[in-house]
Scaffold this active site. Structure first.
Site, mmCIF file in Angstrom:
data_model
loop_
_atom_site.group_PDB
_atom_site.id
_atom_site.type_symbol
_atom_site.label_atom_id
_atom_site.label_comp_id
_atom_site.label_asym_id
_atom_site.label_seq_id
_atom_site.Cartn_x
_atom_site.Cartn_y
_atom_site.Cartn_z
ATOM 1 N N GLY A 22 0.840 -1.193 0.000
ATOM 2 C CA GLY A 22 0.000 0.000 0.000
ATOM 3 C C GLY A 22 0.869 1.234 0.000
ATOM 4 O O GLY A 22 2.050 1.187 0.347
ATOM 5 N N SER A 23 0.309 2.350 -0.427
ATOM 6 C CA SER A 23 1.076 3.585 -0.457
ATOM 7 C C SER A 23 0.136 4.766 -0.313
ATOM 8 O O SER A 23 -1.075 4.654 -0.500
ATOM 9 C CB SER A 23 1.868 3.701 -1.771
ATOM 10 O OG SER A 23 0.976 3.739 -2.875
ATOM 11 N N GLY A 24 0.719 5.894 0.035
ATOM 12 C CA GLY A 24 -0.056 7.113 0.213
ATOM 13 C C GLY A 24 0.872 8.282 0.418
ATOM 14 O O GLY A 24 2.080 8.193 0.189
ATOM 15 N N GLY A 25 0.301 9.384 0.882
ATOM 16 C CA GLY A 25 1.065 10.613 0.996
ATOM 17 C C GLY A 25 2.231 10.537 1.955
ATOM 18 O O GLY A 25 3.190 11.294 1.845
ATOM 19 N N VAL A 29 4.329 0.958 2.157
ATOM 20 C CA VAL A 29 4.692 -0.242 2.898
ATOM 21 C C VAL A 29 4.878 -1.382 1.896
ATOM 22 O O VAL A 29 4.035 -1.601 1.030
ATOM 23 C CB VAL A 29 3.629 -0.613 3.948
ATOM 24 C CG1 VAL A 29 3.916 -1.983 4.541
ATOM 25 C CG2 VAL A 29 3.620 0.426 5.060
ATOM 26 N N LYS A 44 8.410 -0.330 5.934
ATOM 27 C CA LYS A 44 7.722 0.963 5.815
ATOM 28 C C LYS A 44 8.700 2.008 5.293
ATOM 29 O O LYS A 44 9.687 2.339 5.934
ATOM 30 C CB LYS A 44 7.174 1.393 7.171
ATOM 31 C CG LYS A 44 6.563 2.781 7.193
ATOM 32 C CD LYS A 44 5.117 2.799 6.781
ATOM 33 C CE LYS A 44 4.496 4.183 6.945
ATOM 34 N NZ LYS A 44 3.068 4.193 6.660
ATOM 35 N N ASP A 149 -3.959 7.302 15.472
ATOM 36 C CA ASP A 149 -4.757 6.858 14.326
ATOM 37 C C ASP A 149 -5.274 5.439 14.560
ATOM 38 O O ASP A 149 -5.082 4.552 13.725
ATOM 39 C CB ASP A 149 -3.940 6.937 13.036
ATOM 40 C CG ASP A 149 -4.831 6.938 11.784
ATOM 41 O OD1 ASP A 149 -6.045 7.221 11.926
ATOM 42 O OD2 ASP A 149 -4.324 6.659 10.692
#
Length: 578
Positions: A22-25, A29, A44, A149
């Site tokens: 997965g990835s994001g801003g 990972v 990570k 979170d």
């Protein structure tokens, strides 16, 4: 990043990148292979946000790097059974370009997010989940680490069913935990505590609000404050009434105590643990025969899920709770928390909760607050992965990176964890009193040995009421099973991963159990917990030196506590107090 002769992407010359999970801003990972120890890990990649955001906040990249390394080190010291294990930190050389990589345990199981695609969980499972996650949070808080979170995507479920909390402080790397000067929202709108939205510094109580919302969703199958857009959800979190649960049984009054907007009147970690245990007791009494049920478990029909399956996102993820991301189906509208007839479990509230229900905070959406939200909306929505559509869990890196991969390298959205093969329990006379005595521990070990043929385990966890163990499936085997000893019975509860080649197995018969009573007494003094309300002991290799150790964990009703590190001879090496 190095590239080997075989064209493999290697980090630190040791970790081979296999596939992104997965990835994001805030980073990506990866599923990776530790070529030195021949095991799979989660890697990570902690990279800074987009260039425009970094340019608007000078020094942000360095701040992210420093925070990631500091919090990963704190978690590496934690070594808790319900916290994802941090194996290693790869830091860029001083003055060099680059970013940190955090090497983590790859949990072989799905996330709670995945589990909830199949629908809500039974109250007894939710209570167990709550105790596991709360245990992780309390241990982290004792080390000065806030999660920021807590949400279903960041809770992994081992094949045995126990919960593991991941992404501590790594998903929320910025120093602020709410709306910053540039309008950046850190955390997931559906689970963020209202005080963090208002810009207040986050506290342990803020993580407990998020846990309460997670338990509400797990039990009820709907989010009480989720709206069609992220901004609308944030506004709802600030002050809209929370509908009373309709299917949570004795968990309902606990949620009523926890989901209050004034953090000062929420129960602390120790109080919440007692409330959850009391609810478990009440649930057990209610499910038995012969009367005495604390609450009727008959509940109204579960609110209908949105029609049709949601379209899968990247890496096979679905939207939370099995629905699409359009406007949510309207749930039934029971009275909100705090109304005169607000809870269908009013009688149970009086039995479980020793103190009166907390007051509700008055409405906060005044003109000044509205102005602040309007000023911040552009930045807040820009940092939410969906651009304001409410798709936070579908596209956030936390949702995808917390999903454990299947053996084939993919994920299985919407599938419940398969039930472990049952093992015929070896039943004997149940020990009297606490399991935390030399005699009772040896009784448990003998029962486990009769079932498994060995007392050489990966680890052992001893609670007052039961014992948990991770035991190789055969001498020299790489695979591990989870076992429990409770009420005189030793029982296999499911698979529990593989043997870690770095960590030695421990013959639990060689542990100096006769030293445990004195060690517990010494721990009470060293931790300043004369009257612990929670205590347990873990026997496993210590993360820092891989030497077998005993660690008693104690806490009291005021939240004081910590753990003591001792050898298996019972001699104290280190005291870590909260």
């Amino acid at each position: 990043m190095d590239t080997s002769d075989a064209g493999r992407q290697l980090i630190d010359g040791r970790f081979e990148l296999v596939a992104p999970l997965g990835s994001g801003g805030m980073g990506t990972v990866w599923r990776a292979r530790d070529i030195a120890l021949h095991r799979e890990v989660a890697l990570k990649e902690v990279r800074p946000p987009d260039p425009a955001t970094a340019a608007a906040q000078p020094g942000l990249t360095d701040q992210l790097r420093e925070r990631a390394v500091r919090e990963a080190r704190a978690l590496a010291r934690l070594a808790h059974p319900h916290v994802v294990t941090i194996h290693h930190i790869v830091e860029p050389a001083a003055g060099a370009d680059g970013h940190p990589w955090i090497v983590m345990e790859l949990v072989q199981g799905g996330s709670l997010h995945d589990r909830l695609v199949a629908g809500p969980m039974p109250p007894e499972d939710v209570l167990r989940l709550g105790l596991d996650v709360l245990s992780a949070l309390r241990a982290a808080h004792a080390e000065g680490v806030l999660h920021r979170d807590v949400k279903p995507a960041n809770v992994l479920l081992r094949p045995s069913g126990s919960a593991v909390l991941t992404d501590f402080g790594i998903a929320a790397l910025h120093g602020s935990t709410a709306l910053t000067s540039t309008g950046v929202l850190i955390g997931s709108p559906e689970y963020i505590a209202p005080e963090r939205v208002r810009g207040e510094e986050g506290l342990a109580a803020s993580d407990l609000w998020s846990l309460g919302m997670l338990l509400y969703v797990a039990s009820e199958g709907v989010h009480p404050l989720r709206r069609a857009t992220s901004l609308a959800t944030v506004v709802a979190v600030l002050d809209e009434p929370i509908p009373a649960p309709v299917r949570s049984g004795p968990l309902g009054p606990v949620l009523e105590r926890l989901l209050v907007r004034d953090p000062a009147v929420r129960p602390d970690g120790a109080q919440l643990e007692q409330l959850l245990r009391d609810a478990s007791t009440a649930l057990g009494a209610g499910s038995g025969t012969g009367g005495g049920a604390a609450v009727s478990m008959a509940a109204p029909a579960t609110p209908a899920a949105p029609a049709g399956p949601a379209a899968p996102g990247p890496y096979g993820q679905y939207g939370p709770y099995g629905g699409s991301y359009g406007p949510p189906t309207a749930p039934p509208t029971p009275p909100p928390f705090g109304s005169p007839a607000g809870s269908p479990y009013a009688a149970t509230t009086a039995e479980i909760l020793a103190t009166p229900a907390p007051r509700r905070r008055p409405v906060l959406l005044g003109a000044v607050l509205a102005a602040v939200l309007v000023a911040a909306v552009v930045g807040a929505v820009r940092w939410l992965p969906d651009g304001g559509s409410g798709k936070d869990d579908a596209k956030s890196p936390e949702t995808r990176t917390s999903t454990a991969a299947t053996p084939s390298g993919g994920t299985t959205p919407g599938a419940s964890t398969p039930a472990p093969k049952a093992s015929t329990p070896k039943t004997g006379t149940a020990p009297k009193g606490s399991m935390l005595t030399p005699e009772n521990i040896r009784t448990a070990l003998e029962a486990l040995k009769q079932q498994t043929g060995t007392t050489t385990f990966v680890d052992l966890k001893v609670y007052d009421g039961y014992v948990l163990a991770s035991i190789p499936t055969a001498p020299g085997a790489e695979t591990v099973d989870a076992w429990q000893y409770r009420d005189g019975a030793a029982k296999r509860t499911g698979p529990d991963g593989t043997v870690d080649e770095e960590e030695p197995l421990i013959d639990m018969a060689t542990v100096n159990w006769d030293a445990l009573p004195a060690l517990l007494e010494q721990s009470k003094k060293d931790l300043n917990v004369p009257n612990p309300t929670s205590r347990y002991v873990i026997v496993e290799p210590w993360m820092m030196d891989q030497v077998p150790c005993m660690r008693p964990y104690l806490s009291d009703e005021y939240g004081r506590g910590g753990y003591v590190l001792a050898g298996i001879d019972g001699k104290v090496k280190k005291v870590v107090a909260s």
